[in-house]
Design an enzyme around this catalytic site. Sequence first.
Site, short mmCIF file in Angstrom:
data_model
loop_
_atom_site.label_atom_id
_atom_site.label_comp_id
_atom_site.label_asym_id
_atom_site.label_seq_id
_atom_site.Cartn_x
_atom_site.Cartn_y
_atom_site.Cartn_z
N GLU A 41 46.77 50.80 36.30
CA GLU A 41 45.52 50.13 36.65
C GLU A 41 45.51 49.74 38.12
O GLU A 41 46.50 49.22 38.65
CB GLU A 41 45.36 48.89 35.77
N LYS A 114 35.52 49.59 33.41
CA LYS A 114 36.11 48.70 32.40
C LYS A 114 35.04 47.80 31.78
O LYS A 114 34.35 47.06 32.48
CB LYS A 114 37.21 47.86 33.05
N CYS A 151 43.25 48.69 30.26
CA CYS A 151 44.01 47.47 29.97
C CYS A 151 43.36 46.62 28.88
O CYS A 151 43.45 46.94 27.71
CB CYS A 151 44.22 46.68 31.27
#
Length: 280
Positions: A41, A114, A151
Amino acid sequence: MVRTALTQTTWTGDEESMVAKHEDFVRRAAAEGAEIICFQELFHGPYFGIVQDSKYYEYAQSVPGPLTERFAELAAEHKMVIILPVYEEEQPGVYYNTAAVIDADGTYLGKYRKNHIPHVEKFWEKFYFRPGNLGWPVFDTAVGKVGVTICYDRHFPEGWRVLGLNGAQLVFNPNASKPGLSNRLWDLEQPTAAAANGYYVVVPNRVGEETNEFGEEAVDFYGTSYIADPQGNYVGDRGARDREELMIRDLDMDLVRTARNNWQFYRDRRPDAYSPITAP
């Protein structure tokens, strides 16, 4: 078979050396025959979510832009698909935690932003990112249909399922995960998502302490990157707990169809019964 690479490393202390390190990962993976690679990430900088400091906005850049173009040249040179997790600036003051997808001929295929943004101790991400607004795209690459989560997204099973419904065969989940509440979930969530949805899940993580950036505030990212197959099993060993690593694994893509035929989760879904999940 798709030869897949994933990496884990520690912040070098400056952006250019960090980018150069990952360019070297691409070259090393290519030398071992890898056809697709994914980095951790926000690979080109520190994981700045540990603090809330506006100076880290300077790491944000356009996507596509100079960084994607730099890796697109490498992708074309080595005939490798690249998943590139970067800090994106759409316009001044509008930032996203993003992953660009570059095909093996260097073509920029698109990006994922995200969707789920945490804001808890040392993961102060709402200071840096807006929630994603591109849904759950699946990219038709040279090695198959690829999806991305990032994540914290991994804690939400709905996203995993939508990627499967959209045709994903390989899903990449780049991470910056540290010891604490997530340890047990790290072992459970991605293999469970792989088995529940009948695809491969590839999970790169940061590793080590970024004390060169944050001093005593630094956390110890636990590495242990891995790949889970469509039956929920690890593909080879997990990555190291305490050091940089380039991991190469061969993935039998026929296992995607085998797993789905064996379980028929998609046939037996009951979307008519799931309305509470999407209720506001």
